[in-house]
Every structure is written in C-alpha cells, then in structure tokens.
Design an enzyme around this catalytic site. Structure first.
Site, PDB file in Angstrom:
ATOM      1  N   HIS A 195       0.871  -1.175   0.000  1.00 18.83           N
ATOM      2  CA  HIS A 195       0.000   0.000   0.000  1.00 18.83           C
ATOM      3  C   HIS A 195       0.913   1.232   0.000  1.00 18.83           C
ATOM      4  O   HIS A 195       2.013   1.187   0.560  1.00 18.83           O
ATOM      5  CB  HIS A 195      -0.842  -0.050   1.275  1.00 18.83           C
ATOM      6  CG  HIS A 195      -1.898   0.992   1.393  1.00 18.83           C
ATOM      7  ND1 HIS A 195      -1.625   2.291   1.731  1.00 18.83           N
ATOM      8  CD2 HIS A 195      -3.242   0.930   1.234  1.00 18.83           C
ATOM      9  CE1 HIS A 195      -2.752   2.982   1.784  1.00 18.83           C
ATOM     10  NE2 HIS A 195      -3.747   2.176   1.486  1.00 18.83           N
ATOM     11  N   ASP A 202       3.196  -4.522   8.165  1.00 20.26           N
ATOM     12  CA  ASP A 202       1.975  -3.734   8.017  1.00 20.26           C
ATOM     13  C   ASP A 202       0.789  -4.688   8.185  1.00 20.26           C
ATOM     14  O   ASP A 202       0.477  -5.481   7.298  1.00 20.26           O
ATOM     15  CB  ASP A 202       1.976  -3.079   6.619  1.00 20.26           C
ATOM     16  CG  ASP A 202       0.672  -2.345   6.322  1.00 20.26           C
ATOM     17  OD1 ASP A 202      -0.285  -2.462   7.106  1.00 20.26           O
ATOM     18  OD2 ASP A 202       0.624  -1.658   5.278  1.00 20.26           O
ATOM     19  N   GLN A 257      -4.374  -5.152   7.058  1.00 20.78           N
ATOM     20  CA  GLN A 257      -5.378  -6.069   6.503  1.00 20.78           C
ATOM     21  C   GLN A 257      -5.396  -7.428   7.195  1.00 20.78           C
ATOM     22  O   GLN A 257      -6.137  -8.318   6.774  1.00 20.78           O
ATOM     23  CB  GLN A 257      -5.145  -6.268   4.993  1.00 20.78           C
ATOM     24  CG  GLN A 257      -5.376  -5.025   4.158  1.00 20.78           C
ATOM     25  CD  GLN A 257      -6.802  -4.487   4.247  1.00 20.78           C
ATOM     26  OE1 GLN A 257      -7.741  -5.188   4.634  1.00 20.78           O
ATOM     27  NE2 GLN A 257      -6.980  -3.228   3.911  1.00 20.78           N
ATOM     28  N   LYS A 299     -10.240  -0.468  10.707  1.00 19.53           N
ATOM     29  CA  LYS A 299     -10.377  -1.680   9.877  1.00 19.53           C
ATOM     30  C   LYS A 299     -10.655  -2.904  10.748  1.00 19.53           C
ATOM     31  O   LYS A 299     -10.647  -4.029  10.271  1.00 19.53           O
ATOM     32  CB  LYS A 299      -9.099  -1.900   9.065  1.00 19.53           C
ATOM     33  CG  LYS A 299      -8.852  -0.815   8.003  1.00 19.53           C
ATOM     34  CD  LYS A 299      -7.626  -1.151   7.184  1.00 19.53           C
ATOM     35  CE  LYS A 299      -7.092   0.021   6.405  1.00 19.53           C
ATOM     36  NZ  LYS A 299      -7.906   0.409   5.257  1.00 19.53           N
ATOM     37  N   CYS A 309      -4.809   2.443  -3.667  1.00 17.52           N
ATOM     38  CA  CYS A 309      -3.585   3.015  -3.072  1.00 17.52           C
ATOM     39  C   CYS A 309      -2.409   2.055  -3.213  1.00 17.52           C
ATOM     40  O   CYS A 309      -1.599   1.914  -2.285  1.00 17.52           O
ATOM     41  CB  CYS A 309      -3.787   3.385  -1.600  1.00 17.52           C
ATOM     42  SG  CYS A 309      -4.992   4.663  -1.364  1.00 17.52           S
TER      43      CYS A 309
HETATM   44  N1  PLP Z   1      -1.625  -0.613   4.623  1.00 15.14           N
HETATM   45  C1  PLP Z   1      -2.546  -1.404   4.079  1.00 15.14           C
HETATM   46  C2  PLP Z   1      -2.182  -2.798   3.667  1.00 15.14           C
HETATM   47  C3  PLP Z   1      -3.853  -0.938   3.903  1.00 15.14           C
HETATM   48  O1  PLP Z   1      -4.774  -1.719   3.348  1.00 15.14           O
HETATM   49  C4  PLP Z   1      -4.161   0.388   4.303  1.00 15.14           C
HETATM   50  C5  PLP Z   1      -5.511   0.949   4.076  1.00 15.14           C
HETATM   51  O2  PLP Z   1      -6.273   0.483   3.267  1.00 15.14           O
HETATM   52  C6  PLP Z   1      -3.165   1.161   4.885  1.00 15.14           C
HETATM   53  C7  PLP Z   1      -1.901   0.637   5.017  1.00 15.14           C
HETATM   54  C8  PLP Z   1      -3.450   2.557   5.372  1.00 15.14           C
HETATM   55  O3  PLP Z   1      -4.337   2.506   6.429  1.00 15.14           O
HETATM   56  P1  PLP Z   1      -4.935   3.848   7.073  1.00 15.14           P
HETATM   57  O4  PLP Z   1      -5.515   4.637   5.956  1.00 15.14           O
HETATM   58  O5  PLP Z   1      -5.947   3.359   8.055  1.00 15.14           O
HETATM   59  O6  PLP Z   1      -3.798   4.540   7.743  1.00 15.14           O
END
Ligand code: PLP
Length: 428
Positions: free
Chosen positions: A145, A222, A225, A248, A386
C-alpha cells in the site's frame, strides 16, 4: 456463529440504498462499528471526558486509567510482551510515517549510528557484517500500500539512497529467492505487508522476519489487513514492529497502533515533539519521557482508544476460529461463483489468501462496474486501492475489490455476484 445476532449489532448494515438492501463489501477500506463500540465512545464523552496523564483530579485519573487499560488490552490482543511496546497513533499511515521519520533520525544521528552498526547489524554469531559507509536502503515488496512505500521512498530519496523491491509472480506471490538476494544488499529496514490489500495474499512474514534477522535487519509488518481476520502474535512472528488501524477492525476512525520491541523503541528518537513526550525542558535542552509516552506527543484520541479496546473485546467475545472459517467460506464461495463469469481475470491468486477478492473483466472498466452495482445496493471499491505499482505490475488501470468482514453472509455473496454478472452484461 449467529450472523443474525451479530448483524443486529451493526445498525448501519440494516438500510436500503437506491431502494435495495445494502450489501457492504468494502471492509478492507473500513469496517462498520458495532453498537458497543459506538456506545463506549459516547459514554466516554458523556461521563469520563478529560485530558489524561496531567490532572490530579478524579476525572483525569479515571480517563488515564481507562486509556492505559486500553493499551494493555491491545498489548494482550497481539501478544506483545509489555504494554509500553504499544504506541497509540491515528492508524497505520501515521505509524509508518513515525517509523520512517524516526529511523531517518536514528541513521543520521552520529552517536546512535555508530551504536547501530556495531550492535544491530551483526547477526548473533557475528556474521555477516554490513560494509561500512553503505548507501541507505530500505526493502519493501511489490505489493505494498502507498502508506508502506511512500514514507520509506521519501526517506531514502532525501539521502540519495535506494528503495529495494521484492518482486512477485503472476499469482501475487513474493519471490523469496529474490528477497534473500536483496537482503544481501544491506537494507537498513525491511517493511512488508502481512496481507496485501489488493491481492489478498498472506505473506510468509514469520519466515521473512527470520531471514532478515540473519542479517540483523529490523522488520516492520503492516498489519492493516490482517488484524481483523487472524490472530496476531507479535512475539511468535518475532517482527520488530507491527502497525495497524482501528477503523479496519470494528473500532472508531482516528485510532490505531504501533507495536515495537522495547529495545527498538528505546533506540528510536521521538517523531513529534510537544507536551507529554518530554521529561525535562529548558531553553537549552530537553530530555524525553519513557516509553510509550516518548512517542505520544500532545493530547491523544482517548475516546477512540477506548472504542478500540471495546472493538477488541467484541472480537474476543466471538469464537475467532469460527470467524476465520466463516470468512474463508465467504471467500471460497465468491471466487467459485465469480469464476463462472465470462472474461473474468482474478488479480491475486495466491494459495494463501484472505479477506478479499480483486478482479477485472474483459471489456469492462472497473469504475463503470462499481458504479452500476452501487445502484443495485452493492458497495465495493474500484481503482488502484492506493497500490499503483501493483496495477502497473499487472498492466491494468484498477480492479474491482470485494472485501469481507465477519458480518457478511453467503446471501450477500450471491447478491454481489448476480450484480456483477448483470452489470458486465450491460457494459459489454
Ligand atoms: N496498509 C494497508 C495494507 C492498507 O490496506 C491500508 C488501508 O487500506 C493502509 C496501510 C493505510 O491505512 P490507514 O488509511 O488506516 O492509515
């Protein structure tokens, strides 16, 4: 697992959009919140609202206790050794920016840098050893992401460094041989998604951590998900950092976390400066507070932290094995049924995947498909999610992504597949 009972705790699901029952399949973007979470936050503002850590009075102490209790709950939930290893942040993005910034300061602070190259970049048996004066590199994967890519990219670019990228195959599986080779290029940090938000691939993070540690390289996982779908044990994974977003995982927006091994968090300099994160301040000099406060400058989102604790308790109140099985069943069913649609191409076909399905259909733009099925009551996400480099890798402008949560049903899977079939016919 009684889905009807569970769904009754999510009033937002019980509504019609464009005269059709809402089918909410955008859970990878954000999950809905159960009543208990909404009520916990409301309750805080009704009865407990106060700034924490600073007051001697009753309300402040009560709010402080509740906030620190929430920290302990998060620590227990992901099996951290100590509560001080949990930093509350706004979410995954802020946690990753915190790490990229703090690591940058660490690498470019001479005194600590010399410590780092002697202590941390040596494996336990003293081999292999990083060459002196090497270029600053950070290793990410091809499926990150933007939140786990851009902060590291910007950080290395500021120092003429290099972002190393672990490639993946056509199914969306990382190439671990290449990973091993790239580790030999001495990245200072490895940053990897536990589960890809586009492909659903579950990466072998435990193995990847083990490999990186042979070179003494710290690993950031990270977990945006993964945390809502699978039990997380950061000690078993042995990752150095694990980041996640509350919104999430059935919690409010604006709260999330950063887990870090205490020995790393002790080494890293603070990210933001201000109240609460300091020990002593004079015009000449400032010393910083102990963990975890060193990383929590300013007034935190106390109400949301309490909501996060309640969301965790909500998940703990369910049988997590049953939840996993239920979500796996939803995924199996959706893949099997979508596969019957002419011209469909799945993006992400790893054997180990979870939570979501991404696809394109020949001759149909994902955006058009998403817009049409929205009018049928079905909420999915379309676009690059993203993760533009993933789109480039697969040579597509975007995908349609349906992502699941514990309250989704097999009937919703059917409604979704029927909507996709109808829309695809209309658009071709
Ligand atoms: N990393 C991953 C794998 C994600 O799916 C997301 C959001 O969809 C993020 C980072 C960013 O999360 P946030 O917008 O809650 O900071």
């Amino acid at each position: 697992m009684n889905i009807t009972e569970i769904r009754s705790q999510f009033p937002v699901l019980d509504q019609q959009v464009y005269g059709k029952p809402l089918v909410y399949l955008d859970n990878a973007a954000t999950t809905q919140k159960p009543l208990c979470v909404i009520e916990r936050e409301r309750d805080y503002y009704l009865h407990e609202n106060c700034n924490i850590h600073r007051g001697v009075h009753y309300l402040s102490q009560k709010a402080t206790e509740a906030y620190e209790h929430a920290r302990q709950t998060v620590a227990d939930f992901i099996h951290a050794k100590e509560a001080k290893e949990i930093i509350f942040t706004r979410g995954t993005t802020e946690s990753l920016n915190l790490l990229a910034t703090s690591f940058e300061h660490l690498f470019f602070s001479e005194t600590i840098n010399s410590q780092l190259s002697t202590d941390s970049q040596l494996s336990t048996d003293g081999e292999p050893v990083e060459p002196l004066n090497s270029q600053l590199k950070v290793l990410v994967t091809a499926m990150e992401h933007h939140s786990n890519l851009v902060p590291w990219q910007q950080m290395v670019q500021r120092h003429n460094g290099q972002l190393l990228v672990v490639p993946m195959d056509d199914k969306g599986v990382l190439d671990l041989e290449q990973y091993e080779k790239l580790l030999k290029e001495w990245p200072k940090v490895v940053a990897i998604a536990h589960i890809s938000n586009v492909l659903g691939t579950i990466n072998p993070v435990k193995e990847m951590v083990r490999m990186a540690h042979e070179y003494g390289i710290p690993v950031v996982v990270d977990g945006a998900q993964s945390i809502a779908h699978h039990s997380i044990d950061v000690q078993d994974m042995d990752c150095d950092f694990f980041v996640f977003s509350g919104h999430k995982m059935y919690a409010p927006m604006g709260i999330g976390g950063l887990y870090g091994k205490a020995e790393w968090l002790e080494q890293l300099p603070p990210y933001q400066f201000g109240g609460e994160m300091v020990d002593r301040v004079s015009f000449e000099k400032t010393t910083f507070n102990v963990l975890p406060y060193k990383f929590e400058a300013g007034t935190p989102n106390v109400g949301a932290a309490l909501g996060l604790e309640t969301a965790i308790q909500f998940m703990q109140g369910l049988n997590r094995k049953e939840v996993e099985q239920h979500e796996a069943q939803l995924l199996c069913s959706v893949i099997e049924k979508l596969a019957e649609i002419d011209g469909i191409r799945f993006i992400g076909e790893a054997e180990r995947r979870s939570g979501l399905v991404s696809f394109v259909i020949d001759g149909v733009h994902p955006y058009d498909l998403g817009t049409i099925i929205d009018k049928m009551g079905v909420a999915v996400r379309t676009g690059h999610h993203c993760a533009e480099p993933v789109m480039t890798r697969f040579g597509i402008p975007g995908t349609v992504r349906a992502s699941f949560a514990l309250y989704n049903t097999l009937d919703e899977v059917d409604a979704f597949v029927n909507a996709v079939r109808k829309a695809a016919t209309m658009l071709r």
